[in-house]
Enzyme design. Structure first.
Site, short mmCIF file in Angstrom:
data_model
loop_
_atom_site.label_atom_id
_atom_site.label_comp_id
_atom_site.label_asym_id
_atom_site.label_seq_id
_atom_site.Cartn_x
_atom_site.Cartn_y
_atom_site.Cartn_z
N THR A 189 35.84 60.69 2.26
CA THR A 189 35.66 60.25 0.88
C THR A 189 34.17 60.29 0.71
O THR A 189 33.51 59.31 0.73
CB THR A 189 36.24 58.89 0.89
OG1 THR A 189 37.55 59.03 1.23
CG2 THR A 189 36.06 58.04 -0.31
N ASN A 399 38.68 51.68 10.49
CA ASN A 399 39.78 52.18 9.68
C ASN A 399 41.02 51.29 9.76
O ASN A 399 41.81 51.25 8.82
CB ASN A 399 40.09 53.63 10.08
CG ASN A 399 39.07 54.59 9.53
OD1 ASN A 399 39.09 54.92 8.36
ND2 ASN A 399 38.12 55.00 10.35
N THR A 404 41.24 45.18 4.70
CA THR A 404 41.22 43.74 4.89
C THR A 404 39.85 43.17 4.60
O THR A 404 38.88 43.88 4.45
CB THR A 404 41.62 43.38 6.33
OG1 THR A 404 40.70 44.00 7.23
CG2 THR A 404 43.01 43.84 6.63
#
Length: 404
Positions: A189, A399, A404
């Site tokens: 990304t 990852n 979280t």
């Protein structure tokens, strides 16, 4: 933990390009997460995008708007707006409408970009409410804040800036990128935004960017994953005194090299910041029969978890490199012609362990932070390089904890 001592460079403002940031609180509230870029009227804009079939809603909208003489780019971090269906498309389009109303331009003149978690609805109200603040902050000398605003799991802001001389005229090229994981751009990304004050048509700018990206952002990989949101944009404001750059000229050649240098620097910065990376690994494939063959061999090595974990462990387990080459799909590969080097140390020749190789020599190379692997195929004259990094425990942790 980044590989090498990375310092954010002195960023030269690009006349005709303004940047404004603000905090929308999309995923966190410690730093700005919204970036608005304004291009002067008459500027040209080129872009390349991910080839992932599940491309994000903003990618689809940006592709559609690219030919409409864009004036603004809107980038948010913290949410990818990917895998969000019709609502995601509506949100991406609405963000363009809101920017257009603020700036008094057409909605089709706005290109949206998003990066972050996939599959969660874009908090469009937060973005809409924060847009006026980002517009208020628009200034030309705002590249550092912009670089921070587009970060996700990045550990440092990535920037490049240089003023070069072409035909006796000063030309500025300044840009930022983001990316650390889900990196194996197939673009055309990670995100990259580069600006110049040169004057060049959209068609010629697009050609220039496509060539530069192929040799830079398309030659890096952290984990072999192509994001749904990859994009790289090149803007040209036309504010420099240099006459319009035309194809087939020495001026175009010099400009092409300058853009390529910027892209390669920003691409390498992404690999240096690979999630959990402790090593920068350059894989050179020489004497291939084609560029495509060289790239395929290099990427097969770079994508191998076994190779990458060996580098993390400082283990000169050259058999893993050998095995990766063997499964790279090269037609009629003659293993007896292959040589492999770790740095300057020959580890494989004539298809087997080099007679001069010692474990101690290999270990000395593996203990280094930056390592070059050279593969000589003995099949032709083409050479290509791919940059990658190792796999560490932290890659799994980062990852595993991403949401979280």
């Amino acid at each position: 933990m980044a590989v090498g001592n990375i310092e954010f460079p002195l960023m030269h403002a690009v006349s005709g390009v303004k940047l404004g940031t603000a905090c929308a609180g999309i995923k966190q509230t410690e730093r700005d997460d919204l970036l608005l870029i304004e291009m002067a009227e008459g500027a040209t804009c080129a872009a390349v995008f991910t080839q992932n079939a599940f491309c994000a809603a903003p990618v689809t909208v940006a592709k559609d708007h690219l030919s409409k003489q864009p004036r603004y780019l809107l980038i948010n971090s913290g949410n990818a707006n990917a895998g969000t269906g019709e609502q995601g498309m509506a949100d991406a389009e609405l963000s363009c409408v809101e920017v257009a109303q603020l700036a008094q331009v057409g909605a089709e003149q706005v290109l949206p970009f998003s990066t972050g978690v996939i599959g969660e609805a874009l908090p469009i109200i937060k973005i809409v409410d924060t847009l006026p603040k980002a517009q208020e902050n628009l200034v030309e000398d705002n590249w550092l804040k912009a670089a921070h605003a587009i970060m996700t799991t990045d550990t440092f802001a990535k920037g490049y800036s240089k003023v070069i001389e072409i035909d006796g005229c000063a030309v500025t090229i300044t840009g930022i990128s983001k990316g650390a994981g889900m990196i194996q751009p197939n673009m055309a990304t990670m995100l990259g935004f580069i600006a110049t004050d040169a004057t060049i048509s959209q068609q010629n700018l697009q050609q220039c960017l496509s060539v530069a990206v192929e040799q830079s952002f398309n030659r890096i990989t952290v984990d072999g994953d192509t994001s749904t949101n990859d994009a790289c944009v090149l803007m040209a404001s036309g504010a420099s005194s240099l006459p319009e750059i035309m194809p087939g000229t020495d001026t175009m050649g010099a400009f092409q090299l300058a853009v390529q240098e910027a892209c390669m620097f920003l691409a390498e910065a992404i690999i240096r910041d690979g999630e959990g990376a402790t090593k920068l690994i350059k894989i050179k494939v020489q004497q291939a029969s084609s560029d495509a063959e060289a790239v395929e061999v290099a990427k097969t090595i770079a994508h191998s978890p076994l190779v990458k974990t060996a580098f993390f462990a400082n283990d000169p387990n050259w058999g893993r490199i050998l095995a990766a080459i063997g499964r790279s799909g090269v037609d009629q590969l003659d293993v007896k012609k292959i040589s492999i080097y770790l740095g300057e140390v020959c580890i494989v020749e004539k298809g087997g362990r080099a007679s001069s190789y010692t474990e101690a020599a290999g270990q000395k190379i593996m203990d280094q932070q930056e390592i070059t692997v050279t593969v000589v195929l003995g099949r032709g004259e083409q050479e290509q390089q791919v940059l990658t990094c190792d796999f560490s425990y932290d890659y799994v942790r980062i990852n595993a904890e991403y949401r979280t």
